[in-house]
Design a protein around this motif. Sequence first.
Motif, PDB file in Angstrom:
ATOM      1  N   THR A   1      70.380  49.352 164.886  1.00 46.65           N
ATOM      2  CA  THR A   1      70.945  49.005 163.518  1.00 46.65           C
ATOM      3  C   THR A   1      72.593  49.087 163.700  1.00 46.65           C
ATOM      4  O   THR A   1      73.341  48.541 162.750  1.00 46.65           O
ATOM      5  CB  THR A   1      70.712  50.337 162.464  1.00 46.65           C
ATOM      6  OG1 THR A   1      71.094  51.574 163.161  1.00 46.65           O
ATOM      7  CG2 THR A   1      69.300  50.401 162.232  1.00 46.65           C
ATOM      8  N   THR A   2      73.203  49.555 164.673  1.00 43.93           N
ATOM      9  CA  THR A   2      74.516  49.463 165.189  1.00 43.93           C
ATOM     10  C   THR A   2      74.856  48.174 165.898  1.00 43.93           C
ATOM     11  O   THR A   2      76.048  47.998 166.083  1.00 43.93           O
ATOM     12  CB  THR A   2      75.136  50.777 165.711  1.00 43.93           C
ATOM     13  OG1 THR A   2      74.444  50.686 166.914  1.00 43.93           O
ATOM     14  CG2 THR A   2      74.820  51.922 165.012  1.00 43.93           C
ATOM     15  N   TYR A   3      73.759  47.337 166.331  1.00 44.95           N
ATOM     16  CA  TYR A   3      74.290  46.318 167.229  1.00 44.95           C
ATOM     17  C   TYR A   3      75.111  45.241 166.544  1.00 44.95           C
ATOM     18  O   TYR A   3      74.931  44.944 165.695  1.00 44.95           O
ATOM     19  CB  TYR A   3      72.714  45.623 167.649  1.00 44.95           C
ATOM     20  CG  TYR A   3      73.035  44.525 168.328  1.00 44.95           C
ATOM     21  CD1 TYR A   3      73.174  44.528 169.680  1.00 44.95           C
ATOM     22  CD2 TYR A   3      73.105  43.061 167.448  1.00 44.95           C
ATOM     23  CE1 TYR A   3      73.239  43.254 170.318  1.00 44.95           C
ATOM     24  CE2 TYR A   3      73.104  42.073 168.342  1.00 44.95           C
ATOM     25  CZ  TYR A   3      73.035  41.935 169.776  1.00 44.95           C
ATOM     26  OH  TYR A   3      73.302  40.850 170.510  1.00 44.95           O
ATOM     27  N   ASN A   4      76.073  44.968 167.302  1.00 45.85           N
ATOM     28  CA  ASN A   4      77.151  43.920 166.656  1.00 45.85           C
ATOM     29  C   ASN A   4      77.689  43.056 167.808  1.00 45.85           C
ATOM     30  O   ASN A   4      78.916  42.980 168.024  1.00 45.85           O
ATOM     31  CB  ASN A   4      78.313  44.426 165.991  1.00 45.85           C
ATOM     32  CG  ASN A   4      79.259  43.822 165.253  1.00 45.85           C
ATOM     33  OD1 ASN A   4      78.738  42.656 164.706  1.00 45.85           O
ATOM     34  ND2 ASN A   4      80.378  44.433 164.949  1.00 45.85           N
ATOM     35  N   ILE A   5      76.937  42.355 168.724  1.00 43.27           N
ATOM     36  CA  ILE A   5      77.340  41.295 169.639  1.00 43.27           C
ATOM     37  C   ILE A   5      76.876  39.803 169.239  1.00 43.27           C
ATOM     38  O   ILE A   5      75.710  39.827 169.131  1.00 43.27           O
ATOM     39  CB  ILE A   5      76.976  41.907 170.953  1.00 43.27           C
ATOM     40  CG1 ILE A   5      77.416  43.182 171.503  1.00 43.27           C
ATOM     41  CG2 ILE A   5      77.285  40.752 172.055  1.00 43.27           C
ATOM     42  CD1 ILE A   5      76.781  43.590 172.824  1.00 43.27           C
ATOM     43  N   HIS A   6      77.536  38.993 168.800  1.00 37.66           N
ATOM     44  CA  HIS A   6      77.216  37.935 168.405  1.00 37.66           C
ATOM     45  C   HIS A   6      77.203  36.739 169.462  1.00 37.66           C
ATOM     46  O   HIS A   6      76.448  35.701 169.432  1.00 37.66           O
ATOM     47  CB  HIS A   6      78.313  37.258 167.449  1.00 37.66           C
ATOM     48  CG  HIS A   6      78.274  38.080 166.043  1.00 37.66           C
ATOM     49  ND1 HIS A   6      77.553  37.851 165.030  1.00 37.66           N
ATOM     50  CD2 HIS A   6      78.823  39.217 166.108  1.00 37.66           C
ATOM     51  CE1 HIS A   6      77.988  38.772 163.929  1.00 37.66           C
ATOM     52  NE2 HIS A   6      78.543  39.631 164.610  1.00 37.66           N
TER      53      HIS A   6
ATOM     54  N   LEU B 154      70.068  37.965 166.414  1.00 39.93           N
ATOM     55  CA  LEU B 154      69.664  39.390 166.224  1.00 39.93           C
ATOM     56  C   LEU B 154      70.392  39.965 165.122  1.00 39.93           C
ATOM     57  O   LEU B 154      70.192  41.009 164.289  1.00 39.93           O
ATOM     58  CB  LEU B 154      69.645  39.938 167.529  1.00 39.93           C
ATOM     59  CG  LEU B 154      68.891  41.582 167.465  1.00 39.93           C
ATOM     60  CD1 LEU B 154      67.428  41.623 167.012  1.00 39.93           C
ATOM     61  CD2 LEU B 154      68.892  42.321 168.647  1.00 39.93           C
ATOM     62  N   CYS B 155      71.881  39.673 165.305  1.00 39.43           N
ATOM     63  CA  CYS B 155      72.808  40.148 164.232  1.00 39.43           C
ATOM     64  C   CYS B 155      72.229  39.818 162.753  1.00 39.43           C
ATOM     65  O   CYS B 155      72.198  40.573 161.808  1.00 39.43           O
ATOM     66  CB  CYS B 155      74.022  39.821 164.629  1.00 39.43           C
ATOM     67  SG  CYS B 155      74.944  40.376 166.165  1.00 39.43           S
ATOM     68  N   CYS B 156      71.984  38.570 162.670  1.00 37.95           N
ATOM     69  CA  CYS B 156      71.558  38.107 161.384  1.00 37.95           C
ATOM     70  C   CYS B 156      70.430  38.506 160.869  1.00 37.95           C
ATOM     71  O   CYS B 156      70.237  39.006 159.656  1.00 37.95           O
ATOM     72  CB  CYS B 156      70.998  36.442 161.544  1.00 37.95           C
ATOM     73  SG  CYS B 156      70.592  35.883 160.029  1.00 37.95           S
ATOM     74  N   ALA B 157      69.275  39.075 161.707  1.00 42.26           N
ATOM     75  CA  ALA B 157      67.972  39.562 161.392  1.00 42.26           C
ATOM     76  C   ALA B 157      68.364  41.049 160.912  1.00 42.26           C
ATOM     77  O   ALA B 157      67.550  41.515 159.977  1.00 42.26           O
ATOM     78  CB  ALA B 157      67.164  39.733 162.716  1.00 42.26           C
ATOM     79  N   LEU B 158      69.170  41.789 161.492  1.00 45.98           N
ATOM     80  CA  LEU B 158      69.503  43.218 161.255  1.00 45.98           C
ATOM     81  C   LEU B 158      70.454  43.439 159.981  1.00 45.98           C
ATOM     82  O   LEU B 158      70.693  44.639 159.875  1.00 45.98           O
ATOM     83  CB  LEU B 158      70.098  43.846 162.560  1.00 45.98           C
ATOM     84  CG  LEU B 158      69.190  43.809 163.809  1.00 45.98           C
ATOM     85  CD1 LEU B 158      69.901  44.515 165.226  1.00 45.98           C
ATOM     86  CD2 LEU B 158      68.032  44.832 163.399  1.00 45.98           C
TER      87      LEU B 158
END
Length: 320
Positions: A62-67, A38-42
């Motif tokens: 848009t602020t999501y940052n969990i890998h 999801l990080c990659c997609a966003l």
Amino acid sequence: MSSGRQFRSRSRKDLPTSQPFMLHTDTEFETKSTPNDLCCALNGLSAAQKADLKDMGFASLTTYNIHKIPVGLGRWLLVNYSHETNELNVGSHVIKVTTSKVHDVFGVPMGDIPVYEHKRKRTTDFFREEWKNQFFQKSVTINDVIQKLKLQRQGGKLFKLNFLVLFNSIMGETTKRAAVNPKFLASIGDERDICKMDWCSYMITCLNRTKEGWNGKEPYYGPLTFLAVLYAHELQLKRNPENAITPAIKYVTNDYLVDLESSLHGKALISNDNVEAHVQMDEGRTAVDQNVNVSRDEEDEIQFHSTNADVTSVQTGLLS
């Protein structure tokens, strides 16, 4: 009299019991959860794409940052969650999982229109058919969906559908064959209704279904990210509520969750200073793409299978 006693006995037996608290153990655990995708997609969304996410009610992502979810933490949360009572027992207290809690974590809509699934494609599933028709190749990977989404720089209907498929597959539920989940697209009657739909209840449906089907030994295919961020947010509400902003994905990040797992080992405690240091408002980090294959299990279902999946085993220490 006899039938009355039998009825009362059955009623007591059928009542769901509270989830007993389980300690953090050294049991190995595998998960198919791939939040990195999801990080990659966003990463690198255009202004038009961000506007579409806002239009759908998903601007918070848009602020999501969990890998990655620390798997020791993930397993501990999963074994302490009851799909019968919707309760997460964390020892000191019990967290009731509700649609409002999902909204506090992700900030996605919890509207009046229900989200439901059709396992098989129907002639009336127009949005599902339109989504599927993007892919001319027989085998479609999750990377294919991400690449389609990234190419749709002007946004639009297909961008929205691709995002929903990715979000609900990665954050909600994959299948035992790691299949992308388009079944919920049947519940969309109008593009303008997406922001009015109850995506929070659907997340709980995915959580309960996957927890009920998990035997404790096989890989888990459900929303570990939700459980992890929920626990982090509830802990912050108790320790320092002024820092517990919503949606919680605005400040809960990889480092935050790693520290949280360490606290279960007794190696470290999450301080308020650490929490502030982990608050992330930037959108600049990139993700590592996953290598995936696709096969067709049924005529109406597109599936992908990971050849380099984010499946991790862990041995954890006892809670001290």
